[in-house]
Enzyme design. Structure first.
Site, PDB file in Angstrom:
ATOM      1  N   SER A 113       0.834  -1.198   0.000  1.00 23.07           N
ATOM      2  CA  SER A 113       0.000   0.000   0.000  1.00 23.07           C
ATOM      3  C   SER A 113       0.871   1.251   0.000  1.00 23.07           C
ATOM      4  O   SER A 113       1.784   1.389   0.811  1.00 23.07           O
ATOM      5  CB  SER A 113      -0.907  -0.014   1.238  1.00 23.07           C
ATOM      6  N   GLY A 114       0.576   2.167  -0.934  1.00 26.60           N
ATOM      7  CA  GLY A 114       1.337   3.412  -1.019  1.00 26.60           C
ATOM      8  C   GLY A 114       2.483   3.360  -1.998  1.00 26.60           C
ATOM      9  O   GLY A 114       3.193   4.352  -2.181  1.00 26.60           O
ATOM     10  N   THR A 118      -2.147   1.843  -7.964  1.00 24.93           N
ATOM     11  CA  THR A 118      -3.325   2.442  -8.596  1.00 24.93           C
ATOM     12  C   THR A 118      -2.910   3.484  -9.628  1.00 24.93           C
ATOM     13  O   THR A 118      -3.491   3.566 -10.721  1.00 24.93           O
ATOM     14  CB  THR A 118      -4.237   3.075  -7.521  1.00 24.93           C
ATOM     15  N   ASN A 163      -1.230   5.150   3.030  1.00 25.44           N
ATOM     16  CA  ASN A 163      -1.608   5.653   1.709  1.00 25.44           C
ATOM     17  C   ASN A 163      -2.936   6.388   1.820  1.00 25.44           C
ATOM     18  O   ASN A 163      -3.892   5.858   2.391  1.00 25.44           O
ATOM     19  CB  ASN A 163      -1.731   4.461   0.743  1.00 25.44           C
ATOM     20  N   SER A 166      -5.703   4.301  -0.709  1.00 25.96           N
ATOM     21  CA  SER A 166      -5.348   2.879  -0.733  1.00 25.96           C
ATOM     22  C   SER A 166      -6.516   2.039  -1.255  1.00 25.96           C
ATOM     23  O   SER A 166      -7.643   2.166  -0.785  1.00 25.96           O
ATOM     24  CB  SER A 166      -4.974   2.422   0.681  1.00 25.96           C
ATOM     25  N   SER A 167      -6.237   1.180  -2.233  1.00 22.27           N
ATOM     26  CA  SER A 167      -7.263   0.247  -2.727  1.00 22.27           C
ATOM     27  C   SER A 167      -7.502  -0.808  -1.658  1.00 22.27           C
ATOM     28  O   SER A 167      -6.572  -1.518  -1.270  1.00 22.27           O
ATOM     29  CB  SER A 167      -6.797  -0.423  -4.020  1.00 22.27           C
ATOM     30  N   GLY A 392      -0.392  -5.828  -2.187  1.00 21.12           N
ATOM     31  CA  GLY A 392       0.945  -6.384  -1.995  1.00 21.12           C
ATOM     32  C   GLY A 392       1.040  -7.099  -0.655  1.00 21.12           C
ATOM     33  O   GLY A 392       0.101  -7.102   0.151  1.00 21.12           O
ATOM     34  N   GLU A 394       1.562  -7.812   3.058  1.00 18.76           N
ATOM     35  CA  GLU A 394       1.333  -6.897   4.189  1.00 18.76           C
ATOM     36  C   GLU A 394       1.856  -7.492   5.491  1.00 18.76           C
ATOM     37  O   GLU A 394       1.560  -8.651   5.829  1.00 18.76           O
ATOM     38  CB  GLU A 394      -0.168  -6.579   4.334  1.00 18.76           C
TER      39      GLU A 394
END
Length: 1040
Positions: A113-114, A118, A163, A166-167, A392, A394
């Site tokens: 994330s980040g 996206t 993020n 974040s998705s 990704g 985590e």
């Protein structure tokens, strides 16, 4: 480095800006060398680096100005390695490979994330929006594809600690292209939406963007209709993270973008209203509070929220109140309401909110897919580029069920990633005839099996614990894991660990050793999140109709991953690995520890080892020779032979050793980067020498011999060179323009002369014009060919010169359509049509009601063997029943109607009344069959009678006349014994005694005994119209 230096610069600049392709790194097995190269490039704002065709992207956390329309134009249609690494280069190469090879591809975008996943997905979509062919219809599809992103981001993205956008779900999008490369449609699959975020956020985080966008940006009238206030602090579900406002997010502006996107994607106004009503209902539901009554049971404390829930969801308030405060329990045949405690009521409320939002998100994705469906190029073949934007790996301080699913997903993708990379490398080596050397790598199948193996894996144990009767808890689940997984090298718990490791584990934890490293999971909440079930009456409130026996979440996710893996395995893979340089989102800061961790869990070292197996560099002979041919006198300036021979001559001159290279079928393979760098250094020196001694003086018109011993004024040379180039360029343009105009004048003259002499015999003057007429006619004919053989009017009227050719083409094309149509007919269908063809040969043009029967398919039988009386069946089964049909039999004396069954066997026809066989007619004794020309359904079977005791002819009426008679022809093998008679039919009552059946048309259908003793059959007059249906058409084709 300037953009010109980046575009024109070569590998000699490697010391200052690192190496553009990690494959060319000498110390490719060293993580430190990889890290050092990333840092060098990042510090120079070079965020992209290759590993072969894999793109590594480091988030710069600032605008770099490298995503302009000009940049897109630079990368369009350019060789992949010709320009510096860029996401546009990868997108363009995928697109051009898809068009050239007409196969499907996917781009896997991964990272934590980040890291910029996206954004990478957006850049690829934007590139295709600019680079694809453009028409009004294709532009509409393009706009929908682009605008699906802000809609999905609003409903599926949220601010997290790492993020701001974040998705919180995995997304796979297929972009469909036609044969010309135009984007004609798309399809989206979503995975594991983080529904728990609706009801709970950690400190510093927010719920999904759409809630804040609606409250902050929604129009006053809309908010009033939804019962909302313009203040996020008023809503319990929006303030748990204490971060309703974010400086980098403009909720008002994003709201306008989402509203516009929904309109462009063609959501109806009623659907948009319903969508926002559901979103508002979740906010109202979050504000519903409970208090305990005197008995300790939960009661609702605020009626306004219930009012708005009732209005927005269209459910009676009483049903909502009971649903949120009671649980429905089935006791034998009765249903009993059991009251909740306050804690249970809060749990039920949150479960309902998550379920509503989860189902709404699923509905939204389905609506987007309907809008993106390919309506432009339905008939022609399409190819696909898939974009997989997936979470990704985590690792948090506390890792729960969501992290378990996400990291399992990454294990599966890593497994697929290595398999596909090894496969593509091995295929290239085999295709080029180069011996493949096996590559050692970590096979993470052992970890995937640990999680997903049937009956033994963690998911199976979790499902078993969720479904078993009795008191199942998170701790009993952990105990089962310890029982089944004990001794596994990649699994450890507090109980199973050694003394040293035990200090790092809590009693409610288990630890998995993933390919990317160790992750410790806390089992608290695993069972609840995996069940994701609602109480029975809560389901009734939500009107979601969830199956109470629905599959558990982890198993659903596992099945989704299996489906996704199958999709990806059918396509050619490309990869983008996104990384973040620091946790603080600060530009220019490179955290070595953080980046090293990402290099490991993104599998970059594994991929690099695979790509460096054997040979570091490979290029097509033509490209290699074109670049380096100045290094050898024999290949410069022009090589006359094949490119492979030229490369061989070149590398011999350069002194390549046999173990430094291999010659493939179409490419040269160079083993060591130092060999390539030495070649590149020699080329740079050679290029400067050519510039200084040859090219300048050639352009200036001065002989090299005269200038060899004179000092060179470089600035003067440049000025003179520029002047000379400009003069030559202008002269060349003027000559080309003159030649073009002269050519155009000649063509126009010949065309006019040809038109004037078009009706004369072919000669020099009209040959080209007539050739144009032929080509023009054939081109128009190609675009307007008939669609079916029955289409007699579509064929274009030919010009006089094409009359004969047009007739021949028409015959050929008609035969082609017939052949293609007949070949497409299934075997069973063909047999049916052949039977129909026999019916047509007997009754077409003779029986009035035949045309109306053409479209009705024939059946194998009209009476099943179960409906034939058992006594009759036992008597005739040895003859094998071929066909049965219900009929009405008219007595020979008096013509009284009797219901009977007519049964055909292999040798005879039987007339049956329940358990009795009334008459048996052998096919050898069947003289013929008579029917009238009118629309009645009568048939008379003429039987050969020699004995007065024998029964005479049969007078029958059958609703399935044409089917029964055709089957009789086939079974009896008599195709010419049916007579179509006009007026009256004579039949034998018994030998020597005759009867008559008279047929006539009338206003209504009647059957009666006339005064003359004959059977009178009156039938209605029908219009003889041949229906143009597919059945009739297929018969026409078969007869043709």
């Amino acid at each position: 480095a300037t953009s010109l230096e980046l575009v024109c610069g070569s590998l000699t600049a490697r010391d200052r800006v690192g190496i553009q392709d990690f494959v060319l790194l000498d110390a490719y097995t060293s993580e430190s060398a990889v890290l050092d190269n990333l840092r060098k490039r990042f510090n120079e704002n070079l965020i992209y680096t290759y590993i072969g065709t894999l793109l590594v992207s480091v988030n710069p956390y600032k605008e770099l100005g490298i995503y302009t329309k000009k940049q897109m134009d630079i990368y369009m249609g350019v060789n992949f390695f010709e320009l510096p690494p860029h996401i546009y280069a990868l997108a363009d190469n995928v697109y051009r490979t898809m068009l050239t090879e007409t196969n499907n591809h996917f781009i896997l975008i991964s990272g934590e994330s980040g890291a910029g996943k996206t954004e990478a997905s957006k850049k690829i979509l934007q590139f295709y929006a600019v680079s694809c062919p453009s028409t009004k219809l294709l532009d509409n599809v393009r706009d929908r594809l682009l605008l699906s992103n802000p809609v999905l981001e609003a409903f599926g993205n949220a601010k997290t600690l790492k993020n701001d956008n974040s998705s919180r779900f995995g997304k796979y999008m297929d972009i469909q292209f036609d044969h010309m490369g135009g984007a004609v449609g798309g399809h989206i699959l979503s995975y594991l939406l983080e529904k728990s975020r609706v009801v709970h956020q950690n400190h510093g985080e927010r719920s999904f963007h759409i809630f804040y966008q609606l409250v902050e940006g929604g129009e006053e009238d809309l908010l009033r209709w939804l019962g909302l206030e313009r203040n996020c602090q008023r809503y319990s579900y929006l303030v748990q993270g204490e971060c309703a406002k974010v400086s980098s997010v403009n909720d008002k502006s994003d709201w306008k973008t989402v509203r516009k996107a929904l309109s462009v994607i063609e959501f109806s106004e009623s659907n948009i209203e319903s969508l926002f009503a559901i979103i508002a209902s979740v906010l109202h539901l979050g504000n519903a509070t409970f208090v305990a009554d005197s008995q300790g049971y939960a009661t609702l404390n605020n009626s306004p929220e219930i009012h708005w829930l009732s209005k927005l969801l269209g459910i009676p308030a009483q049903v909502i109140q009971v649903g949120l405060t009671h649980r429905k329990i089935e006791a034998r045949s009765e249903e009993v309401l059991s009251p909740f405690t306050v804690d249970q009521a809060v749990y039920a409320k949150d479960a309902l909110a998550k379920a509503i939002y989860g189902r709404t998100f699923t509905w939204l994705v389905n609506e987007l897919n309907e809008s993106l469906a390919n309506k432009v190029s339905v008939s022609s073949k399409t190819t696909v580029i898939g974009l997989l934007d997936i979470y990704g790996f985590e690792v948090f301080s506390v890792n729960s069920f969501e992290q378990f699913c996400i990291n399992y997903c990454n294990e599966k993708l890593q497994q697929l990633f290595i398999q596909l990379t090894l496969k593509s490398e091995q295929e290239e080596y085999e295709m080029e005839g180069i011996e493949w050397e096996s590559v050692p790598y970590f096979n993470n199948k052992i970890i995937c099996d640990l999680v997903e193996e049937k009956f033994k894996g963690i998911i199976s144990v979790l499902d078993e614990e969720c479904l078993r009767p009795g008191e199942a808890t998170d701790m009993t689940f952990l105990e089962k894991l310890e029982e089944k997984m004990g001794g596994h090298p990649h699994f450890v718990t507090h109980k199973l660990a050694d003394q040293k490791t035990r200090k790092t584990l809590e009693r409610g934890d288990f630890r998995l050793l993933h390919y990317a490293g160790e992750v410790t999971y806390c089992v608290v909440g695993f069972l609840d999140k995996n069940n994701d079930l609602l109480y029975r009456n809560i389901k009734e409130v939500s009107v979601l109709h969830v199956n109470p026996l629905s599959t558990q979440v982890a198993t659903q996710f596992k099945s989704s991953l299996v489906g996704l893996t199958e999709i990806l395995m059918s396509k050619e893979p490309w990869y983008v690995r996104c990384m973040k340089p620091n946790e603080g989102k600060q530009p220019g800061l490179f955290d070595d520890v953080l980046v090293r961790h990402q290099v490991k869990y993104l599998g970059l070292m594994e991929h690099l080892r695979v790509r460096r197996a054997g040979f570091a560099y490979r290029r097509r002979y033509e490209i290699f020779l074109q670049r380096y041919k100045p290094l050898c006198p024999d290949t410069w300036p022009n090589w006359k032979g094949t490119a492979a021979e030229g490369v061989e001559c070149l590398i011999k001159h350069l002194g390549y050793k046999p173990d430094e290279y291999k010659m493939g079928r179409t490419k040269i393979f160079i083993r060591h980067p130092r060999t390539l760098f030495a070649t590149e250094d020699a080329f740079e020196v050679c290029k400067h020498e050519l510039d200084a001694t040859g090219l300048y003086f050639d352009f200036l018109g001065t002989s090299i011999t005269n200038m060899m011993y004179k000092p060179i004024n470089l600035s003067a040379c440049v000025v003179l060179l520029a002047t000379k180039i400009e003069t030559c360029w202008r002269g060349m343009k003027a000559r080309r323009e003159r030649e073009k105009r002269a050519w155009a004048v000649k063509v126009i003259k010949r065309f006019i002369k040809g038109f004037m002499t078009r009706n004369q015999p072919a000669c020099v003057d009209n040959t080209e014009y007539l050739a144009f007429v032929r080509q023009n006619y054939l081109t128009r004919l190609k675009e307007n060919l008939p669609k079916t053989v029955l289409d007699k009017n579509t064929w274009l009227t030919p010009p006089p010169i094409m009359q004969e050719a047009s007739q021949m083409l028409r015959k050929l094309y008609t035969r082609h359509m017939v052949r293609r149509y007949v070949q497409g007919i299934m075997t069973e269908r063909k047999a049916q049509l052949q039977i129909k063809g026999l019916t047509s040969s007997i009754f077409k043009g003779t029986k009035e009601n035949y045309p109306h029967s053409v479209g009705i398919p024939f059946m194998d039988t009209r009476i099943s063997e179960e409906d034939i009386h058992i006594k009759v069946y036992q008597m005739i089964r040895q003859e094998r029943i071929k066909y049965s049909v219900p009929v009405v039999k008219y007595d020979r004396n008096g013509f009284r109607p009797r219901f009977r069954q007519l049964i055909y066997t292999g040798s005879a026809a039987y007339l049956v009344e329940e358990a009795k066989i009334k008459q048996r007619v052998e096919f050898n004794n069947l003289k013929g069959v008579s029917v009238s020309t009118l629309s009645d359904n009568f048939l008379i079977l003429h039987v050969q009678c020699e004995d007065i005791k024998q029964k005479g002819d049969l007078v029958l009426q059958c609703d399935y006349l044409f089917e029964a008679l055709t089957k009789l022809c086939l079974v009896a093998n008599k195709h010419n014994f049916i007579k179509v008679v006009q007026g009256s039919v004579k039949f034998d009552i018994q030998p020597g005694r005759e009867g008559f059946v008279d047929f006539k048309s009338g206003q209504e259908t009647m059957i009666y005994r006339a005064k003359n003793g004959h059977l009178m059959v009156v039938s209605m007059k029908l219009k003889t119209v041949w229906p143009l249906n597919s059945q009739n058409e297929q018969i026409h084709f078969l007869n043709y």
